[in-house]
Scaffold this active site. Structure first.
Site: not given
Ligand SMILES: [Mg+2]
Length: 368
Positions: A171, A198, A226, A254, A278
């Protein structure tokens, strides 16, 4: 998706909480505990189907209380109702869950799980393979290195690499200089691993490209980048995607893609080369449509998760396994939980899923 009809005798929704080993931090906020809404549907012979709504208020604006209220209303409506085609049953609730996609995911998960258990088949058999694909029953999840200090990134990567993880999702998006050092630390702790970055919307297109150029100086090239820019910055996404064409770095939406309409827009505008699906964003039924559309258009797919327990994570694993069109699995949240409300027999300690022999249904018993 048809089978022997049955009646739902009872339906109960309740909140389940579990502590995290440490906070799960991303660029836009953090989770301090798992606080999800579970749904249990029971048929007359005592067979139960389970659903889970993982509410990420700091990402989607949904609340645990609102999700519970919606699922309680749905539970009331489901009591005494017949199920012959689970997809039709789920579609009947889509409107009631507008703006509460986690709630819809829980409802769909529970209906599909109970249906599959009643037919005595694993859940993945309800998701026919995408065109030209085969079911994929065995795969590894990545593991996330959350936003934190350099030491936390280094020690996290060391621990997970020692356990056997070879795919790391880092992240970034809060502090570029620190992000760079954290990525280098993960690379040193787990050399040769697959790296996913991400940004959770933390960059502009120009800053993202400059950041990747800095990484190149260390010969580090992530497999996938991402959500580098804000959700509605389609132009920024397209700019990065065009610039990285042929580089081997995929650009993945995303936050920008929650629905089938979003996916259509992303594909038509050539904004991305990959999409993170997701179930908590789109539910299972619409998620299938997104996956099929993306796969048919050469868009690569990641299957991601919110802060979900083993129940929901394993349901997502079935979803991806049946469709057979996912290249990136990001189903690691159970590794951040302390004391699980569910246990998955399909997932081992090094993040490997094996769904051969799984089921019936999700094959997970929830403890609530
Ligand atoms: Mg993500």
């Amino acid at each position: 998706m048809e089978g022997k009809p049955f009646v739902i005798e009872d339906a109960v929704a309740s909140i389940v909480r579990a502590p995290l080993a440490s906070p799960f931090r991303i660029a836009t906020g953090q989770h301090d505990e798992l606080a999800n809404v579970f749904l249990c549907l029971r048929s007359g012979d005592g067979i139960c189907g389970y659903g889970e709504a993982a509410v990420a208020t700091h990402i989607t604006g949904e609340t645990v209380e609102g999700t519970l209220a919606n699922l309680q209303i749905a539970a009331h409506a489901l009591r005494g109702s017949w199920v012959d085609n689970p997809k039709e049953v789920c579609k009947g609730f889509a409107h009631a869950f507008a703006g509460n996609h986690a709630g819809l995911a829980a409802l769909e998960m529970a209906v599909l799980d109970l249906f599959a258990r009643k037919q005595e088949v694993p859940l993945y058999q309800l998701f026919a393979p995408a065109t030209g694909r085969q079911p994929q029953l065995s795969f590894d999840t990545d593991i996330t290195i959350v936003i934190g200090t350099l030491d936390e990134a280094r020690s996290g990567a060391k621990q997970f690499a020692a356990r056997g993880f070879r795919k790391f999702k880092i992240k970034i998006g809060k502090d570029e200089d620190l992000d760079l050092m954290r990525i280098l630390a993960v690379w040193q702790a787990a050399p040769g691993s697959e790296l996913i970055l991400d940004a959770n919307m933390g960059f502009t297109a120009d800053r993202m490209l400059a950041f990747l150029a800095r990484l190149e100086k260390y010969q580090i090239r992530p497999a996938l980048l991402e959500q580098p820019v804000p959700r509605t910055d389609w132009q920024g996404l397209a700019q990065i995607t065009a610039k990285l064409a042929g580089s081997g770095i995929l650009v993945c939406a995303d936050e920008s893609v929650g629905s089938l309409d979003d996916a259509k827009r992303a594909i038509e505008s050539q904004a991305v080369s990959a999409i993170n699906i997701k179930t908590m964003k789109s539910g299972f039924i619409e998620g299938v449509e997104i996956a099929r559309l993306a796969a048919a258009n050469g868009i690569r797919l990641m299957l991601g998760a919110m802060m979900e327990s083993s129940l929901s994570i394993t349901a997502s694993a079935h979803f991806a396994a049946g469709l057979g069109c996912f290249d990136f699995m990001d189903l690691d949240t159970t590794f951040f939980l302390k004391g699980e409300p569910a246990h998955s027999p399909c997932l081992n300690e090094r993040g490997h899923f094996d769904l051969a022999g799984a089921g019936p249904g999700i094959g997970v018993v929830a403890k609530f």
